[in-house]
Design an enzyme around this catalytic site. Sequence first.
Site, PDB file in Angstrom:
ATOM      1  N   LYS A   1      -8.256   1.635   2.277  1.00  0.00           N
ATOM      2  CA  LYS A   1      -8.218   0.184   3.162  1.00  0.00           C
ATOM      3  C   LYS A   1      -7.157   0.398   4.433  1.00  0.00           C
ATOM      4  O   LYS A   1      -6.047   0.643   4.137  1.00  0.00           O
ATOM      5  CB  LYS A   1      -7.594  -0.911   2.348  1.00  0.00           C
ATOM      6  CG  LYS A   1      -8.041  -2.193   3.130  1.00  0.00           C
ATOM      7  CD  LYS A   1      -7.543  -3.186   1.996  1.00  0.00           C
ATOM      8  CE  LYS A   1      -7.847  -4.593   2.602  1.00  0.00           C
ATOM      9  NZ  LYS A   1      -7.528  -4.838   4.187  1.00  0.00           N
TER      10      LYS A   1
ATOM     11  N   ASP B   1      -5.380  -0.528   7.684  1.00  0.00           N
ATOM     12  CA  ASP B   1      -4.590  -1.316   8.267  1.00  0.00           C
ATOM     13  C   ASP B   1      -4.777  -1.505   9.553  1.00  0.00           C
ATOM     14  O   ASP B   1      -3.884  -1.195  10.275  1.00  0.00           O
ATOM     15  CB  ASP B   1      -3.162  -1.362   7.688  1.00  0.00           C
ATOM     16  CG  ASP B   1      -2.482  -2.576   7.583  1.00  0.00           C
ATOM     17  OD1 ASP B   1      -3.059  -3.390   7.576  1.00  0.00           O
ATOM     18  OD2 ASP B   1      -1.457  -2.561   7.301  1.00  0.00           O
TER      19      ASP B   1
ATOM     20  N   GLU C   1      -2.462   0.332   2.228  1.00  0.00           N
ATOM     21  CA  GLU C   1      -2.455  -1.138   1.906  1.00  0.00           C
ATOM     22  C   GLU C   1      -3.309  -1.286   0.549  1.00  0.00           C
ATOM     23  O   GLU C   1      -3.178  -2.367   0.099  1.00  0.00           O
ATOM     24  CB  GLU C   1      -3.335  -1.786   3.081  1.00  0.00           C
ATOM     25  CG  GLU C   1      -3.348  -3.234   2.770  1.00  0.00           C
ATOM     26  CD  GLU C   1      -3.879  -4.366   3.948  1.00  0.00           C
ATOM     27  OE1 GLU C   1      -3.843  -5.386   3.665  1.00  0.00           O
ATOM     28  OE2 GLU C   1      -4.500  -3.572   4.619  1.00  0.00           O
TER      29      GLU C   1
END
Length: 322
Positions: free
Chosen positions: A30, A32, A175
């Site tokens: 993921k 950021d 993240e």
Amino acid sequence: MGSGLPVYSPMLAQLGTMPEPDDCYAHEMKWDGVRALAYIEGGRLRLISRNAKDITAAYPETLGLARAVGGHDLVLDGEIVAFDERGRPSFEALQPRMHQRHEVKIAQLMTTVPVTFLLFDVLHVNAASSIAMPYTARRGLLEQLVERGAHWDVPPYYRDGGVHALAESRRLGFEGVVAKRLTSPYRPGRRSPDWVKVKNFRTQEVVVGGWKPGEGRRRGMIGSLLVGVYDQGRFRYAGSVGTGFTEATLRDLAERLASLERDTPPYDEEPPREEARGAHWVEPVLVGEVQYAEWTGEHRLRHPSWRGIREDKAPEEVTREE
């Protein structure tokens, strides 16, 4: 958007726990950063944000992507990311790039805060849509189409289990991960359970509804922001944020909020009297993001810390992430 390519909205992920069975999903880091769709047509690139704004001018170092796709007209999905000094994606580092449109300043920032466009999906190739293809086929096509460059890449995804991918994201200080069902099509504009974001720490988008003056070292500046989220169309107070700011951030926020002043609280329910005392109220249009510990029983954010402004989100999109 151009004569040949249709306009798409990005597919969105649901927040959740790691879905099972593991072998039905791929797992991506993921990133950021800021979501963007890339429209490449006739050898030219346009970057369009999640809320349909043209953000091409902010990221000139990505323009070469248009020459790295073998002459095809494409619509690609990805995330624009800046990295901190330890090589981790940093939403905070990206902040000065997100808001800047002045050519000279952008040229300076390209040296101090370079960005990378990390691509993870392909929606359209020449005259044909690819959104009905399964995830694995789209990823294979993406890797064939894009020649990697200094400021764009197609990062790998994990097929050896979500637990391993999440542990790796934690080790790298990322993240979290996004689990994507291998057979899933791309569903433009929809938040689908086919994509599940699993976070290592909690973040929440918020809308600024007011601010309180600072004291001590922050005298003459903003001390804290009073924020809220939308709940079934009602704007609800969610608490105050007093940490996570640099002085530059506070100056920028003061400038942005000065023109938004209003006489009354913008919330659909009155904030607690002690928290409202001395507050300056503003129109609820500025969206930001916080990191926090948990939601309290009173629907307040516990220990929120400011991460930055989100110009890619509309206020009415900001709801509580469960």
